[in-house]
Design a protein around this motif. Structure first.
Motif, short mmCIF file in Angstrom:
data_model
loop_
_atom_site.label_atom_id
_atom_site.label_comp_id
_atom_site.label_asym_id
_atom_site.label_seq_id
_atom_site.Cartn_x
_atom_site.Cartn_y
_atom_site.Cartn_z
N ARG A 18 8.20 -1.70 -14.60
CA ARG A 18 7.48 -0.42 -14.72
C ARG A 18 6.64 -0.14 -13.47
NH1 ARG A 18 7.30 -1.93 -20.06
NH2 ARG A 18 5.29 -3.01 -19.92
N SER A 19 5.97 -1.17 -12.96
CA SER A 19 5.13 -0.98 -11.77
C SER A 19 5.95 -0.52 -10.59
CB SER A 19 4.46 -2.28 -11.36
OG SER A 19 3.56 -2.68 -12.32
N LEU A 20 7.07 -1.18 -10.39
CA LEU A 20 7.89 -0.86 -9.23
C LEU A 20 8.50 0.54 -9.39
CD1 LEU A 20 8.89 -1.67 -6.54
CD2 LEU A 20 10.59 -3.15 -7.58
N SER A 21 8.88 0.88 -10.62
CA SER A 21 9.44 2.21 -10.86
C SER A 21 8.41 3.28 -10.59
CB SER A 21 9.94 2.34 -12.31
OG SER A 21 10.98 1.41 -12.53
N SER A 22 7.20 3.12 -11.14
CA SER A 22 6.23 4.20 -10.94
C SER A 22 5.74 4.23 -9.50
CB SER A 22 5.08 4.10 -11.94
OG SER A 22 4.28 3.00 -11.64
N PHE A 23 5.69 3.06 -8.85
CA PHE A 23 5.33 3.04 -7.43
C PHE A 23 6.34 3.87 -6.62
CE2 PHE A 23 5.29 1.36 -3.11
CZ PHE A 23 3.95 1.24 -2.85
N SER A 24 7.61 3.72 -6.95
CA SER A 24 8.66 4.41 -6.19
C SER A 24 8.76 5.89 -6.54
CB SER A 24 10.02 3.76 -6.44
OG SER A 24 9.95 2.37 -6.27
N LEU A 25 8.34 6.24 -7.75
CA LEU A 25 8.54 7.63 -8.20
C LEU A 25 7.30 8.51 -8.03
CD1 LEU A 25 10.70 6.95 -11.39
CD2 LEU A 25 11.47 7.86 -9.18
N ARG B 16 -1.42 5.71 -2.24
CA ARG B 16 -1.12 6.95 -2.96
C ARG B 16 -2.15 7.20 -4.07
NH1 ARG B 16 5.45 5.75 -3.30
NH2 ARG B 16 5.89 6.16 -1.12
N GLY B 17 -3.42 6.90 -3.77
CA GLY B 17 -4.51 7.17 -4.71
C GLY B 17 -4.61 6.21 -5.88
N ILE C 140 -6.56 13.68 -0.16
CA ILE C 140 -5.19 14.11 0.10
C ILE C 140 -4.31 12.94 0.52
CG2 ILE C 140 -3.74 15.71 1.44
CD1 ILE C 140 -6.16 17.52 1.78
N THR C 141 -4.85 12.04 1.37
CA THR C 141 -4.01 10.93 1.86
C THR C 141 -3.78 9.86 0.79
OG1 THR C 141 -5.91 9.65 2.65
CG2 THR C 141 -4.89 11.18 4.22
N GLY C 142 -4.70 9.77 -0.19
CA GLY C 142 -4.57 8.72 -1.20
C GLY C 142 -4.99 7.35 -0.68
N LYS C 143 -5.53 7.31 0.54
CA LYS C 143 -6.05 6.07 1.12
C LYS C 143 -7.55 6.29 1.38
CE LYS C 143 -3.30 2.95 2.73
NZ LYS C 143 -3.13 1.63 2.07
N PRO C 144 -8.38 5.26 1.32
CA PRO C 144 -9.82 5.45 1.57
C PRO C 144 -10.05 6.01 2.98
CG PRO C 144 -9.38 3.24 0.74
CD PRO C 144 -8.06 3.85 1.04
N ALA C 145 -11.13 6.79 3.15
CA ALA C 145 -11.46 7.35 4.46
C ALA C 145 -11.70 6.24 5.47
CB ALA C 145 -12.69 8.24 4.35
N SER D 162 -0.86 16.71 6.23
CA SER D 162 -2.22 16.25 6.02
C SER D 162 -2.24 15.02 5.11
CB SER D 162 -3.06 17.37 5.40
OG SER D 162 -2.45 17.83 4.22
N LYS D 163 -1.07 14.46 4.82
CA LYS D 163 -1.01 13.19 4.08
C LYS D 163 0.23 12.39 4.48
CE LYS D 163 1.46 14.43 -0.20
NZ LYS D 163 1.48 14.25 -1.63
#
Lengths: 361, 361
Positions: B43-50, B104-105, B258-263, B360-361
């Motif tokens: 499940r983790s890998l699927s949702s990570f990819s999707l 991705r946040g 927007i980037t989903g990564k910390p500033a 912008s991401k």
């Protein structure tokens, strides 16, 4: 001088190593052309793949190929030798995950790069660099194994036949590895679960699937090889489990000078093997407490290791696992004896069963 | 409503996601049949990819395929969608190597499994479990990407044509990743070295090689596609470098929502990007000391991040990199303009150049 099968395996092992050496030399040159900084990782991965290893998986594939009527060729040797690079990936990542310091008597890959970082007084964190290098070298080994198979020069029919089996084997390998790390999160051991992991990590990945790969190279039509695949499963699955049980015994009782791993390594890592799970089924309450206190300690002393070994022996778990190895091996050999196979292939498989289950490393 | 090229990319993105969803569902079922414990990693890998991702690499491959005269088909979509699973491997292992907490946040894979271990109060060490799971899920993603390509249903000629390019791309990816971690061990930054890494990590892996993969699916004879491969290199290499420079800017100035990564993530990791290396070429002694004191600090405060950003801006490094992006993009577009290409393909590549460099991401 050994038997004809022994001589043939020895010759084949040499050919596998020749092909690996050639491939690694070419690919290291490819990396060196990108950047000189890629010299150390290329050299590490090459020597890791060449210095040691029993080449069991390629040899099982070879024996199965011959048993299914295949004729040996450099192309097929290259295709099956690629399994050693997949195994390099599995070992490098396994050592990283387990935090193992040594492999085949030398520093494991993450420790090697950690030491390199320290000795050269590089910037950043040595541990992190070692871990990063091990992740990436394992990945590279996985990609190289694929590249070696794809570029082996086997016929298109052989390639199309082998790819699905090869892919499924690799998924099963990763599944088995995940089950293994997940098992370490269980508070209690279970013989049932330990057996299941042994089936995936070794029964399938080490023996059955390499045999199916060999069969798929000899007989490219899937319906045509269903019969021989079944024979190979009947021989390979019990033999692979026996192989894993031998590994379990070596992980506790093995001579570190021969295994190339520190004595009692499985005890320090608190591996939930069939051997340990069987022991737990048979211990007294006092022994259980002692084991729970000590298994998994990274600084386990040799006197404590000896005490644990004694418990495993006196509870009868050790001889139970020895008996199980014999029983599983007998089952594999019986499947072999009644099978309709090319005779040289059968002799090779007989010899390999001996090597896989009676080894001391 | 967007242009015809925008609409086509949107439709293709949806098809890529449909094929990925189907493949991941099938493969998760395969794992569930082995053991229920494999549910969470599947499940983790699927949702990570999707959940997220711009699908840039499959879209570049698609545009190149159309540009080289290919006709879209579900088989080709599956083959190129597999690049997203390779990218999942790269990201999962990258986050592990860099010790990044988010992607991705959401939690990165190693942090996700670490938290899962803590919440369920499992035995053993949560950190080690998280790391082990990330190593193995990255490996699984790599194997799945290969399986998705091999089983895509493309013709044998297409498969034989794409495999060598695909293998070489993956070797280059791992080489680029290694150069990247090796660069962090250098005490000083270098624009020259940063550019070289940008070339391998992004120029080749993100753009040029996906384009060559698309070309190899449209024109299966290598000599016949040498001309279009050269066009794609002339467009892809500068564009890929521009893509990486945009990434560098986003890693410092990007909006974390927007980037989903910390500033300021790149500052905390002290990434030796072209942006940072250019800054170091232009700083005063006082600024140099300040940067050396703060870059790489994991607990960098937002006021300090602002000060570093100001240095990068006032030295002119930021606008230098912006100019470089424009120059590289212009070079890519010029190569596209003078090339003999199928017109829809050209329009798609034009549109993708915009997306890759102005995002912008």
């Amino acid at each position: 001088m050994g038997s004809k099968a022994q001589e043939l395996l020895k010759a084949m092992r040499a050919e596998i190593e020749t092909e690996l050496t050639l491939f690694l030399k070419e690919q290291s040159q490819f990396l060196a052309n990108i950047a000189e900084e890629l010299g150390p990782p290329a050299r590490s991965l090459s020597s890791f793949s060449l210095d040691g290893g029993k080449r069991l998986r390629p040899l099982f594939a070879f024996a199965a190929y011959i048993g299914a009527g295949g004729k040996s060729s450099p192309e097929v040797t290259r295709a099956i030798a690629s399994l050693e690079l997949l195994q390099a990936c599995a070992l490098i990542h396994d050592d990283l995950i387990d935090g193992s310091d040594t492999r085949r008597g030398k520093a494991s890959i993450h420790r090697h790069f950690e030491t390199l970082h320290q000795n050269q007084e590089l910037a950043g964190f040595a541990t992190r660099y070692g871990q990063g290098a091990a992740v990436l070298l394992g990945d590279l080994a996985l990609v190289w194994s694929d590249q070696m198979l794809n570029s082996s020069g086997i016929t298109t029919a052989q390639l199309l036949s082998v790819l699905p089996v090869h892919d499924e084997m690799r998924v099963e390998l990763m599944a088995g590895q995940f089950l293994d790390i997940h098992e370490q999160t269980e508070k209690n051991t279970s013989v049932h679960r330990a057996l299941k992991i042994a089936r995936f990590k070794s029964g399938k990945y080490t023996v059955e699937r390499p045999l199916h790969i060999g069969a798929s190279l000899a007989i490219t039509s899937l319906p045509d090889r269903s019969e021989i695949n079944e024979i190979y499963s009947n021989y390979g699955l019990p033999l692979g489990e026996a192989f894993q049980m031998r590994d379990d015994l070596l992980g506790v009782f093995g001579d570190s000078n021969i295994t190339g791993k520190p004595a009692g390594d499985d005890l320090r890592e608190s591996k939930h093997t069939v051997l340990i799970a069987t022991t737990f089924e048979r211990v007294s309450e006092k022994q259980r407490v002692f084991l729970h206190e000590n298994l998994g300690k990274t600084n386990l002393e040799s006197a404590t290791i000896d005490s644990i070994r004694e418990i495993i022996t006196t509870t009868g778990a050790r001889s139970y696992v020895e008996d199980l190895i014999e029983e599983l091996t007998d089952r594999a050999l019986a499947a072999l004896a009644r099978a309709s196979l090319e005779e040289t292939g059968r002799a090779l498989l007989l010899e390999l069963a001996e090597i896989a289950t009676k080894r001391s490393k």
